[in-house]
Write a protein that holds these residues in place. Structure first.
Motif, short mmCIF file in Angstrom:
data_model
loop_
_atom_site.label_atom_id
_atom_site.label_comp_id
_atom_site.label_asym_id
_atom_site.label_seq_id
_atom_site.Cartn_x
_atom_site.Cartn_y
_atom_site.Cartn_z
N GLY A 59 3.15 17.46 24.77
CA GLY A 59 3.39 16.20 24.09
C GLY A 59 4.85 15.85 23.91
N ALA A 60 5.72 16.86 23.87
CA ALA A 60 7.15 16.61 23.75
C ALA A 60 7.83 16.45 25.10
CB ALA A 60 7.82 17.74 22.96
N GLY A 61 7.15 16.88 26.18
CA GLY A 61 7.63 16.60 27.53
C GLY A 61 8.90 17.31 27.93
N VAL A 62 9.17 18.48 27.40
CA VAL A 62 10.42 19.18 27.73
C VAL A 62 10.35 19.84 29.10
CG1 VAL A 62 11.99 21.04 27.06
CG2 VAL A 62 10.99 19.55 25.30
N HIS A 63 9.25 20.54 29.37
CA HIS A 63 9.12 21.33 30.60
C HIS A 63 8.45 20.49 31.68
CE1 HIS A 63 7.16 24.43 33.22
NE2 HIS A 63 8.31 25.05 33.03
N ARG A 64 9.19 20.14 32.76
CA ARG A 64 8.68 19.22 33.78
C ARG A 64 8.82 19.85 35.16
NH1 ARG A 64 8.87 14.08 31.49
NH2 ARG A 64 7.60 13.44 33.26
N PRO A 65 7.84 20.66 35.59
CA PRO A 65 7.93 21.28 36.91
C PRO A 65 7.66 20.27 38.04
CG PRO A 65 5.86 21.85 35.85
CD PRO A 65 6.65 21.07 34.84
N TYR A 66 8.28 20.51 39.19
CA TYR A 66 8.06 19.65 40.34
C TYR A 66 8.37 20.44 41.62
CZ TYR A 66 13.18 19.08 40.39
OH TYR A 66 14.52 19.32 40.44
N GLU A 67 7.96 19.89 42.73
CA GLU A 67 8.22 20.51 44.04
C GLU A 67 9.28 19.69 44.77
OE1 GLU A 67 6.85 23.18 45.60
OE2 GLU A 67 5.56 23.75 43.90
N HIS A 68 10.24 20.38 45.36
CA HIS A 68 11.25 19.70 46.18
C HIS A 68 11.80 20.68 47.20
CE1 HIS A 68 14.27 16.80 47.34
NE2 HIS A 68 15.21 17.72 47.21
N GLY A 69 11.85 20.24 48.45
CA GLY A 69 12.36 21.10 49.52
C GLY A 69 11.53 22.34 49.71
N GLY A 70 10.23 22.22 49.41
CA GLY A 70 9.32 23.34 49.58
C GLY A 70 9.43 24.40 48.51
N ALA A 71 10.15 24.12 47.43
CA ALA A 71 10.32 25.11 46.35
C ALA A 71 9.95 24.50 45.01
CB ALA A 71 11.77 25.60 46.32
N ARG A 72 9.46 25.34 44.11
CA ARG A 72 9.16 24.92 42.74
C ARG A 72 10.47 24.82 41.95
NH1 ARG A 72 5.23 25.38 38.46
NH2 ARG A 72 6.19 25.98 36.49
N ARG A 73 10.62 23.72 41.27
CA ARG A 73 11.78 23.51 40.41
C ARG A 73 11.30 23.00 39.06
NH1 ARG A 73 16.19 23.37 44.05
NH2 ARG A 73 15.53 23.05 46.22
N VAL A 74 12.21 23.02 38.10
CA VAL A 74 11.86 22.55 36.75
C VAL A 74 12.99 21.67 36.23
CG1 VAL A 74 11.37 23.20 34.36
CG2 VAL A 74 10.47 24.60 36.25
N ARG A 75 12.61 20.49 35.73
CA ARG A 75 13.56 19.66 34.98
C ARG A 75 13.24 19.83 33.49
NH1 ARG A 75 14.56 13.33 36.08
NH2 ARG A 75 16.04 14.27 37.57
N HIS A 76 14.27 20.03 32.70
CA HIS A 76 14.10 20.08 31.25
C HIS A 76 14.50 18.73 30.68
CE1 HIS A 76 14.85 24.46 32.26
NE2 HIS A 76 13.61 24.44 31.78
N SER A 77 13.52 18.04 30.10
CA SER A 77 13.72 16.68 29.63
C SER A 77 13.66 16.64 28.10
CB SER A 77 12.63 15.76 30.21
OG SER A 77 12.70 14.47 29.65
N PHE A 78 14.66 16.02 27.48
CA PHE A 78 14.76 16.03 26.02
C PHE A 78 14.70 14.62 25.42
CE2 PHE A 78 16.95 19.79 27.70
CZ PHE A 78 16.19 20.77 27.10
N THR A 79 14.03 13.72 26.11
CA THR A 79 13.94 12.33 25.66
C THR A 79 13.33 12.24 24.26
OG1 THR A 79 13.68 11.62 27.95
CG2 THR A 79 13.05 10.05 26.22
N TYR A 80 12.16 12.86 24.07
CA TYR A 80 11.50 12.82 22.76
C TYR A 80 12.19 13.74 21.76
CZ TYR A 80 7.45 10.04 24.29
OH TYR A 80 6.63 9.03 24.73
N VAL A 81 12.66 14.87 22.22
CA VAL A 81 13.34 15.81 21.32
C VAL A 81 14.52 15.13 20.64
CG1 VAL A 81 14.70 17.94 21.21
CG2 VAL A 81 12.58 17.87 22.55
N ASP A 82 15.31 14.42 21.42
CA ASP A 82 16.49 13.76 20.86
C ASP A 82 16.09 12.70 19.83
OD1 ASP A 82 17.94 15.30 22.60
OD2 ASP A 82 18.39 13.67 24.00
N GLN A 83 15.05 11.90 20.15
CA GLN A 83 14.62 10.86 19.22
C GLN A 83 14.16 11.45 17.89
OE1 GLN A 83 12.09 7.65 20.75
NE2 GLN A 83 12.56 8.38 22.82
#
Length: 509
Positions: A59-83
């Motif tokens: 629900g807070a959306g911090v951990h955002r895994p995705y695939e790019h270049g054939g590898a698993r990556r993670v973006r850490h997003s703090f949009t809701y955390v900051d608010q």
């Protein structure tokens, strides 16, 4: 028999009761009703920190895994955390950070807890969990400053000794989670506070084993934490629960347990935080809404600061959804406030504590007496709360002799909540328990929630004032005594209010 309150203070009144307060899951703080409720609480009570679940849940959306270049990556997003944290700081309250629950994209299983489905399984990758913790803490430091974030305790998980909150209640797996998390926090800055194990009542062996593990492994522990509740087995009814209660002294015993268990160990002197406490552990037990509840908890707030560095009421408001969306304004929620900011009697217990002085003069089984720097003496008194279900005591009397100083009189302001006054739950029941009160009904309920207030002049003899406080059923009362500096003009006479001549003896008072 009258209790003589000493002239001088025995020390400062501990503020452990206001160090922290609990809240519903992290992303609920984005809602208007939540923020309006917290603003009211902060104006009239003023808690220092706030703790809740779900910082790392989906629900807070911090951990955002995705695939790019054939590898698993993670973006850490703090949009809701900051608010959310921006809103907290704007309202004068700091986070008491809880690291949990597991993001679904990192979870090793699908076990969840609560209606909102917080995942309670260990991470599929310990390396990725450490990166998540490190990135989150580093972001907080970068955004809010190191000196600020060093004042925010960081707690690892919630009640891992219960299978509902940690898969299989696996102690070894929790110790590993704690170790990985603590080192990730300390990699950001060694001065940040990290602790645990945030255990629930009933598994006290966990604290001992946690201490042994931490000492043996040399893992950093800046504080220890546990929870305290006094309710028994649940008797379920539609949209609610009823439970027996142990005496309120049971909460104080639980507050004292960590220091007793850790005595003689290297963790003996670390702060003890009770990061959740209440009577019932259920968010749908009507006891939370009652005048009984305020009288029940009064001795806990009065004495708990002698036993723990903080004890956090669970929770500040009923914007809370562990068992689903509440179906009525009064539904037994944990909150000091209902939805739409109707104050419960226990809210006023906290508001009364916020008006107490800094210097502790006396504490008894039914009273607390303080004084502030201006000489104002405050007395909190409460009627007994019988958990056996016997008739509520009506007419309990507290008799005190309190020091006032050199004044010849004092001004007494008394504020009270009881079964008859400041009890919006009773008013709601008398209304027929409307599930969705109309605007006018909400206004009536808010008015009914206000304490009864009286005032009078009190004579002072020999620097002391005598108080005889007769308390109604489950009454909690705050008496504020202020020395009077009389500035009445010499020509004042009440007969002049009606244009009459002064009374016998000529002009005067």
């Amino acid at each position: 028999m009258r209790t003589v309150v000493p002239d001088g203070p025995s020390g400062r009144l501990p503020e452990a009761w206001r160090f922290c307060v609990g809240t519903g899951r992290f992303d609920l703080a984005l809602r208007r009703d939540y923020q309006d409720s917290l603003a009211l609480v902060q104006r009239e009570i003023g808690f220092r920190h706030i703790r809740g679940h779900g910082l790392l849940s989906d629900g807070a959306g911090v951990h955002r895994p995705y695939e790019h270049g054939g590898a698993r990556r993670v973006r850490h997003s703090f949009t809701y955390v900051d608010q959310v944290i921006d809103a907290y700081l704007d309202l004068g309250i700091r986070p008491f950070v809880e690291l949990g629950f597991m993001p679904s994209g990192l979870a090793s299983g699908d076990q969840t807890v609560f209606w909102w489905q917080g995942n309670v399984t260990p991470p599929a990758s310990w390396r990725e969990w450490a990166e998540l913790v490190r990135a989150t803490v580093a972001h907080l430091v970068d955004r809010y400053g190191l000196d600020e974030v060093r004042t925010w305790p960081i707690e690892v998980w919630n009640e891992p000794n219960l299978k509902d909150f940690w898969q299989d209640a696996d102690r070894d797996a929790y110790h590993r989670l704690y170790e990985v998390s603590a080192y990730a926090v300390k990699e950001v800055d060694a001065g940040l506070q990290v602790g645990g194990p945030a255990i629930s009542p009933g598994s006290d062996e966990w604290m001992v084993r946690f201490a042994e593990f931490a000492v043996e492994r040399g893992v950093p522990v800046d504080f220890v934490s546990r929870h305290a509740y006094t309710s028994g087995p649940a008797q379920h009814v539609p949209f609610g629960v009823h439970q027996t209660l142990a005496p309120a002294s049971g909460l104080l015993e639980q507050f004292a347990t960590p220091r007793r268990q850790l005595a003689g160990t290297p963790l003996a002197d670390v702060p003890v935080h009770i990061t959740e406490f209440n009577s019932s552990y259920r968010p749908d037990n009507p006891i939370h809404d009652t005048a009984f509840h305020a009288a029940y908890l009064a001795p806990v707030l009065a004495a708990g600061g002698e036993l723990a560095d903080s004890f956090s009421y669970w929770t500040f408001c009923d914007v809370f959804e562990e068992v689903g969306i509440p179906a009525a304004p009064f539904h037994g929620g944990f909150g000091l406030l209902t939805h739409r900011q109707i104050k419960k009697p226990t809210y006023h217990l906290y508001a009364f504590m916020a008006r107490m002085g800094e210097d502790l003069l006396a504490r008894g089984e039914d009273h607390l007496v303080t004084r502030d720097a201006a000489g104002r003496v405050t007395v909190l008194a409460w009627a007994p709360a019988d958990v056996t279900g016997g008739p509520a005591v009506d007419g309990h009397t507290v008799r005190l002799s309190v020091p006032i100083g050199n004044a010849s009189s004092a001004f007494e302001l008394r504020s009270s909540v009881s079964e008859e006054h400041g009890n919006a739950w009773a008013a709601w029941c008398e209304m027929g328990r409307p599930l969705s009160p109309r605007s006018g009904q909400l206004d009536v309920l808010r008015e009914a929630a206000e304490p009864a207030r009286t005032h009078r002049g009190v004579p002072v003899f020999g620097g002391r004032a005598d108080l005889d406080l007769t308390l109604g059923r489950h009454e909690v009362t705050l008496v504020e005594l202020t020395p009077v500096v009389d500035e009445t003009p010499p020509w004042w006479d009440e007969r002049r209010l009606l244009g009459l001549e002064p009374g016998p003896g000529g002009e005067g008072r």
